[in-house]
Design an enzyme around this catalytic site. Sequence first.
Site, PDB file in Angstrom:
ATOM      1  N   TYR A 156      72.716  64.246  52.173  1.00  0.00           N
ATOM      2  CA  TYR A 156      71.651  65.238  52.141  1.00  0.00           C
ATOM      3  C   TYR A 156      70.497  64.823  51.240  1.00  0.00           C
ATOM      4  O   TYR A 156      69.528  65.558  51.097  1.00  0.00           O
ATOM      5  CB  TYR A 156      72.199  66.600  51.706  1.00  0.00           C
ATOM      6  CG  TYR A 156      72.946  67.329  52.800  1.00  0.00           C
ATOM      7  CD1 TYR A 156      73.547  66.622  53.849  1.00  0.00           C
ATOM      8  CD2 TYR A 156      73.079  68.704  52.800  1.00  0.00           C
ATOM      9  CE1 TYR A 156      74.241  67.275  54.842  1.00  0.00           C
ATOM     10  CE2 TYR A 156      73.778  69.370  53.792  1.00  0.00           C
ATOM     11  CZ  TYR A 156      74.364  68.648  54.809  1.00  0.00           C
ATOM     12  OH  TYR A 156      75.055  69.294  55.805  1.00  0.00           O
ATOM     13  N   LYS A 181      86.440  60.363  52.408  1.00  0.00           N
ATOM     14  CA  LYS A 181      86.592  59.526  53.600  1.00  0.00           C
ATOM     15  C   LYS A 181      86.601  58.062  53.159  1.00  0.00           C
ATOM     16  O   LYS A 181      85.949  57.194  53.758  1.00  0.00           O
ATOM     17  CB  LYS A 181      85.452  59.802  54.596  1.00  0.00           C
ATOM     18  CG  LYS A 181      85.663  59.191  55.980  1.00  0.00           C
ATOM     19  CD  LYS A 181      86.853  59.779  56.726  1.00  0.00           C
ATOM     20  CE  LYS A 181      86.975  59.158  58.122  1.00  0.00           C
ATOM     21  NZ  LYS A 181      88.217  59.576  58.818  1.00  0.00           N
ATOM     22  N   ASP A 234      88.953  64.606  57.625  1.00  0.00           N
ATOM     23  CA  ASP A 234      89.364  65.094  58.942  1.00  0.00           C
ATOM     24  C   ASP A 234      90.742  65.742  58.878  1.00  0.00           C
ATOM     25  O   ASP A 234      90.992  66.763  59.534  1.00  0.00           O
ATOM     26  CB  ASP A 234      89.312  63.994  59.998  1.00  0.00           C
ATOM     27  CG  ASP A 234      89.742  62.639  59.488  1.00  0.00           C
ATOM     28  OD1 ASP A 234      89.437  62.308  58.332  1.00  0.00           O
ATOM     29  OD2 ASP A 234      90.371  61.881  60.251  1.00  0.00           O
ATOM     30  N   ASP A 287      79.659  71.059  52.926  1.00  0.00           N
ATOM     31  CA  ASP A 287      78.898  71.977  53.773  1.00  0.00           C
ATOM     32  C   ASP A 287      79.724  72.359  55.002  1.00  0.00           C
ATOM     33  O   ASP A 287      79.843  73.537  55.359  1.00  0.00           O
ATOM     34  CB  ASP A 287      77.586  71.300  54.192  1.00  0.00           C
ATOM     35  CG  ASP A 287      76.589  72.290  54.774  1.00  0.00           C
ATOM     36  OD1 ASP A 287      76.836  73.505  54.732  1.00  0.00           O
ATOM     37  OD2 ASP A 287      75.543  71.834  55.276  1.00  0.00           O
TER      38      ASP A 287
END
Length: 343
Positions: free
Chosen positions: A128, A180, A214, A238
Amino acid sequence: MMTNSKTIPATLIPGDGIGPEIMDSVVEILDAVGAPFAWERHIAGMAGVDAVNDPLPKDTLESIRRTGLALKGPLTTPSGGGFKSINVTMRQEFGLYANLRPTKTIIPGGRYEDIDLVIVRENLEGYYAAMEHIVPCDGDPKGMAISGGYVSRKECARIVRFAFDYAVKNGRKKVTLVHKANIIKLMSGMFLEEGRKVAKEYEGRVAVDESIVDAAAMRLVTNPWQFDVIVTTNLFGDILSDQAAGLVGGLGLAPGANIGEKAAIFEAVHGSAPDIAGKNLANPLALLLAAVMMLRHVRRDDLADRIDTAIKNLITSGKVRTRDMGGEAGTKELTAALKQALV
């Protein structure tokens, strides 16, 4: 700002669309419990554009800088014209590095009962940060879009420490580091590395868990009760916080806080919903729950508990709910019933 003084200066931004009417509702409830805030009322969003051609007027920024505390309704960022996201600008302007999103069951009888978890999202870095470029590709001068993100060791450590400190102060038992690092080895790997370092400082006080994002998304819908506090980077936070809101009835019940070392801004997470503005249809609970967080931030847990109890008792009874909660009540009717439910 942390204080028990009689009056506490705070900035009030009603917002756009349904913002003014839900803000009126929230202020009415806060007044009913004798909340200590001395409001400085200011504009932003489309109201700012209409008044001074600026979605984030200088007077509004100066007020927040002065009070260090704000309650903000939903804002509309104008399309075009070079206007930046108001929320992103505020976070950067005041160094609001921590986005705090609690998720708790309010409406009984849904698919997920007794949800009580908190997501802590890093607010300033990640994807972001908007480091984006268009470059030529396959003969097209605008054939490829490139978006780059970044994290720093300092911010990774700071957001994880915020999550662990929050856990300690609020009697939480476990913090889950969501990442991740298996694919985004350097950027997400740095977050995980710094998170593990910070976690060691709290060994014996707060348990630590790790999850690839995930897998965390799947676990949130298969067994959300396994989570207590989740801490993660900007984009993942988010997405997961909106997913978590879906477990308890949607964004209409989702409060949020943006917290830095010099300021804190509390808000309803949902948008300005211009299609129902002025129709006495809006649910004020997300903004009211944000105000409850604001009361806890200034150590007025006594008042926060009164409002929390009133919300729980009223919504559990099922007698007065807005349409998004399966009822027929309007904003004003819900507000009046909440005032009656205060004990």
